[in-house]
Design a protein around this motif. Structure first.
Motif, short mmCIF file in Angstrom:
data_model
loop_
_atom_site.label_atom_id
_atom_site.label_comp_id
_atom_site.label_asym_id
_atom_site.label_seq_id
_atom_site.Cartn_x
_atom_site.Cartn_y
_atom_site.Cartn_z
N CYS A 60 67.15 37.18 -8.21
CA CYS A 60 67.88 37.47 -6.98
C CYS A 60 68.99 36.44 -6.74
O CYS A 60 70.10 36.80 -6.34
N CYS A 63 72.91 36.53 -7.97
CA CYS A 63 74.00 37.21 -7.27
C CYS A 63 74.00 36.90 -5.78
O CYS A 63 75.06 36.80 -5.18
N HIS A 64 72.82 36.80 -5.18
CA HIS A 64 72.74 36.55 -3.74
C HIS A 64 72.84 35.06 -3.49
O HIS A 64 71.86 34.39 -3.18
N ASN A 65 74.07 34.55 -3.62
CA ASN A 65 74.32 33.12 -3.43
C ASN A 65 75.69 32.96 -2.75
O ASN A 65 76.31 33.94 -2.35
N ALA A 70 77.34 39.03 -3.98
CA ALA A 70 76.50 39.88 -3.15
C ALA A 70 76.21 39.06 -1.89
O ALA A 70 76.45 37.85 -1.89
N ASP A 72 74.89 36.55 0.60
CA ASP A 72 74.11 35.33 0.39
C ASP A 72 72.88 35.38 1.28
O ASP A 72 72.95 35.07 2.48
N LEU A 73 71.76 35.78 0.73
CA LEU A 73 70.56 36.00 1.54
C LEU A 73 69.97 34.71 2.08
O LEU A 73 69.18 34.74 3.01
N TYR A 117 80.79 45.70 -1.83
CA TYR A 117 79.85 45.22 -2.84
C TYR A 117 79.50 46.28 -3.89
O TYR A 117 78.64 46.05 -4.72
#
Length: 177
Positions: A60, A63-65, A70, A72-73, A117
Protein backbone atom coordinates in the motif's frame (compact mmCIF):
# COMPACT_ATOMS: atom_id res chain seq x y z
CA UNK A 1 43.46 -35.04 -32.06
CA UNK A 2 40.59 -33.74 -34.22
CA UNK A 3 39.65 -30.14 -33.66
CA UNK A 4 36.03 -31.01 -32.80
CA UNK A 5 37.18 -33.25 -29.93
CA UNK A 6 39.43 -30.46 -28.61
CA UNK A 7 36.52 -27.97 -28.70
CA UNK A 8 34.27 -30.42 -26.81
CA UNK A 9 36.95 -31.11 -24.16
CA UNK A 10 37.67 -27.39 -23.81
CA UNK A 11 33.94 -26.60 -23.43
CA UNK A 12 33.50 -29.39 -20.87
CA UNK A 13 36.52 -28.21 -18.84
CA UNK A 14 35.30 -24.61 -18.97
CA UNK A 15 31.82 -25.65 -17.79
CA UNK A 16 33.26 -27.71 -14.91
CA UNK A 17 35.56 -24.85 -13.89
CA UNK A 18 32.67 -22.36 -13.95
CA UNK A 19 30.47 -24.74 -11.91
CA UNK A 20 33.21 -25.28 -9.31
CA UNK A 21 33.83 -21.52 -9.04
CA UNK A 22 30.16 -20.62 -8.58
CA UNK A 23 29.79 -23.26 -5.86
CA UNK A 24 32.57 -21.55 -3.90
CA UNK A 25 30.70 -18.23 -3.84
CA UNK A 26 28.56 -17.52 -0.76
CA UNK A 27 24.98 -18.56 -1.39
CA UNK A 28 22.10 -16.18 -0.71
CA UNK A 29 18.99 -17.83 0.60
CA UNK A 30 15.63 -16.11 0.70
CA UNK A 31 13.50 -16.29 3.77
CA UNK A 32 9.76 -16.59 3.67
CA UNK A 33 7.85 -13.85 5.43
CA UNK A 34 7.04 -14.75 9.00
CA UNK A 35 3.34 -15.39 9.47
CA UNK A 36 1.54 -12.47 11.04
CA UNK A 37 0.30 -12.89 14.54
CA UNK A 38 -3.40 -12.16 14.22
CA UNK A 39 -5.64 -13.46 16.89
CA UNK A 40 -9.30 -12.98 16.01
CA UNK A 41 -10.25 -11.36 19.29
CA UNK A 42 -7.00 -9.44 19.83
CA UNK A 43 -7.67 -6.00 18.35
CA UNK A 44 -4.16 -4.67 19.06
CA UNK A 45 -2.56 -7.64 17.26
CA UNK A 46 -4.89 -7.15 14.28
CA UNK A 47 -4.06 -3.43 14.07
CA UNK A 48 -0.32 -4.15 14.31
CA UNK A 49 -0.64 -6.82 11.63
CA UNK A 50 -2.55 -4.33 9.45
CA UNK A 51 0.24 -1.78 9.76
CA UNK A 52 2.79 -4.43 8.86
CA UNK A 53 0.71 -5.48 5.84
CA UNK A 54 0.19 -1.83 4.78
CA UNK A 55 3.93 -1.26 4.70
CA UNK A 56 4.95 -4.74 3.53
CA UNK A 57 3.06 -7.50 1.73
CA UNK A 58 0.10 -5.28 0.84
CA UNK A 59 2.40 -2.81 -0.96
CA UNK A 60 0.00 0.00 0.00
CA UNK A 61 2.73 2.45 0.99
CA UNK A 62 4.34 2.21 -2.44
CA UNK A 63 1.61 4.43 -3.92
CA UNK A 64 -0.29 5.83 -0.93
CA UNK A 65 2.48 8.17 0.18
CA UNK A 66 3.46 11.83 -0.09
CA UNK A 67 4.53 11.44 -3.75
CA UNK A 68 0.86 12.01 -4.86
CA UNK A 69 0.63 8.89 -6.99
CA UNK A 70 -2.44 8.03 -4.94
CA UNK A 71 -4.05 9.67 -1.90
CA UNK A 72 -1.58 9.71 1.00
CA UNK A 73 -3.50 7.58 3.48
CA UNK A 74 -1.13 8.41 6.32
CA UNK A 75 -1.72 12.15 5.94
CA UNK A 76 -5.53 12.14 5.74
CA UNK A 77 -8.40 10.99 7.92
CA UNK A 78 -9.19 7.89 5.88
CA UNK A 79 -12.57 7.21 7.47
CA UNK A 80 -13.78 10.78 6.98
CA UNK A 81 -12.48 10.76 3.40
CA UNK A 82 -14.24 7.44 2.73
CA UNK A 83 -17.54 8.85 3.98
CA UNK A 84 -17.09 11.87 1.69
CA UNK A 85 -16.43 9.58 -1.30
CA UNK A 86 -19.63 7.65 -0.58
CA UNK A 87 -21.61 10.91 -0.82
CA UNK A 88 -20.05 11.99 -4.14
CA UNK A 89 -22.58 12.04 -7.02
CA UNK A 90 -20.45 9.83 -9.26
CA UNK A 91 -19.99 7.06 -6.72
CA UNK A 92 -21.28 3.84 -8.30
CA UNK A 93 -20.04 1.21 -5.90
CA UNK A 94 -22.02 -0.89 -3.45
CA UNK A 95 -20.42 0.13 -0.15
CA UNK A 96 -22.63 1.68 2.53
CA UNK A 97 -20.04 2.42 5.23
CA UNK A 98 -16.47 3.69 5.42
CA UNK A 99 -15.00 0.25 6.12
CA UNK A 100 -16.98 -1.25 3.22
CA UNK A 101 -15.72 1.55 0.98
CA UNK A 102 -12.13 0.77 1.99
CA UNK A 103 -12.74 -2.93 1.38
CA UNK A 104 -14.35 -2.25 -2.00
CA UNK A 105 -11.44 0.03 -2.94
CA UNK A 106 -9.05 -2.84 -2.28
CA UNK A 107 -10.89 -5.65 -4.08
CA UNK A 108 -12.79 -3.64 -6.75
CA UNK A 109 -10.57 -0.58 -7.19
CA UNK A 110 -12.34 0.61 -10.34
CA UNK A 111 -15.77 0.69 -8.64
CA UNK A 112 -15.05 4.35 -7.95
CA UNK A 113 -11.98 6.14 -9.22
CA UNK A 114 -11.17 9.46 -7.58
CA UNK A 115 -10.76 12.25 -10.13
CA UNK A 116 -7.13 12.65 -11.09
CA UNK A 117 -6.06 9.17 -9.99
CA UNK A 118 -7.36 7.01 -12.87
CA UNK A 119 -5.44 5.45 -15.72
CA UNK A 120 -4.90 8.20 -18.26
CA UNK A 121 -7.06 7.82 -21.34
CA UNK A 122 -9.28 5.09 -19.86
CA UNK A 123 -13.00 5.38 -20.45
CA UNK A 124 -14.79 4.52 -18.26
CA UNK A 125 -12.15 5.48 -15.81
CA UNK A 126 -10.03 2.60 -14.57
CA UNK A 127 -7.99 2.51 -11.43
CA UNK A 128 -4.30 1.69 -11.71
CA UNK A 129 -4.54 0.01 -8.31
CA UNK A 130 -4.57 -3.80 -8.47
CA UNK A 131 -7.10 -6.01 -6.72
CA UNK A 132 -5.17 -6.80 -3.54
CA UNK A 133 -6.83 -10.21 -3.20
CA UNK A 134 -5.29 -11.34 -6.48
CA UNK A 135 -1.63 -12.18 -7.24
CA UNK A 136 0.95 -10.81 -6.88
CA UNK A 137 -0.31 -9.22 -3.62
CA UNK A 138 -2.84 -11.94 -2.65
CA UNK A 139 -4.12 -10.61 0.66
CA UNK A 140 -6.63 -12.87 2.39
CA UNK A 141 -9.93 -11.57 3.78
CA UNK A 142 -8.39 -11.61 7.25
CA UNK A 143 -5.39 -9.61 6.03
CA UNK A 144 -7.58 -7.05 4.23
CA UNK A 145 -9.62 -6.67 7.41
CA UNK A 146 -6.40 -6.11 9.37
CA UNK A 147 -5.33 -3.32 6.98
CA UNK A 148 -8.76 -1.69 7.39
CA UNK A 149 -8.45 -2.05 11.18
CA UNK A 150 -5.08 -0.29 11.02
CA UNK A 151 -6.53 2.54 8.90
CA UNK A 152 -9.45 2.95 11.30
CA UNK A 153 -7.24 2.91 14.39
CA UNK A 154 -4.61 5.33 13.08
CA UNK A 155 -7.13 8.19 13.23
CA UNK A 156 -8.74 7.05 16.49
CA UNK A 157 -11.86 5.39 15.11
CA UNK A 158 -13.24 2.18 16.62
CA UNK A 159 -12.23 -0.96 14.73
CA UNK A 160 -15.31 -2.60 13.25
CA UNK A 161 -14.41 -4.77 10.29
CA UNK A 162 -15.63 -8.15 11.53
CA UNK A 163 -18.87 -7.95 9.54
CA UNK A 164 -17.31 -7.30 6.11
CA UNK A 165 -17.67 -10.86 4.92
CA UNK A 166 -21.31 -11.11 5.96
CA UNK A 167 -22.41 -7.64 4.90
CA UNK A 168 -20.45 -6.51 1.87
CA UNK A 169 -19.51 -9.81 0.27
CA UNK A 170 -23.06 -11.06 0.67
CA UNK A 171 -24.39 -8.18 -1.48
CA UNK A 172 -21.79 -8.34 -4.21
CA UNK A 173 -20.21 -10.77 -6.61
CA UNK A 174 -16.77 -10.02 -5.17
CA UNK A 175 -14.73 -13.04 -4.23
CA UNK A 176 -11.70 -12.95 -2.01
CA UNK A 177 -9.32 -15.82 -2.30
Amino acid sequence: MPILLRVVIFSLCLTLLFTAFTNLLPQIEGEAEAPLAMIDNDEAARIAAGEQLFNGKGSCALCHNAMDRAPDLMAVDVIQLSLERLREPGYGGMATSAEEYLFESMVRPSAFVVAGYGVKGSEPQLSPMPDVSEPPISLSLEEISAVIAFLQAKDGYPVSTESLADNFLGRTAVEVH
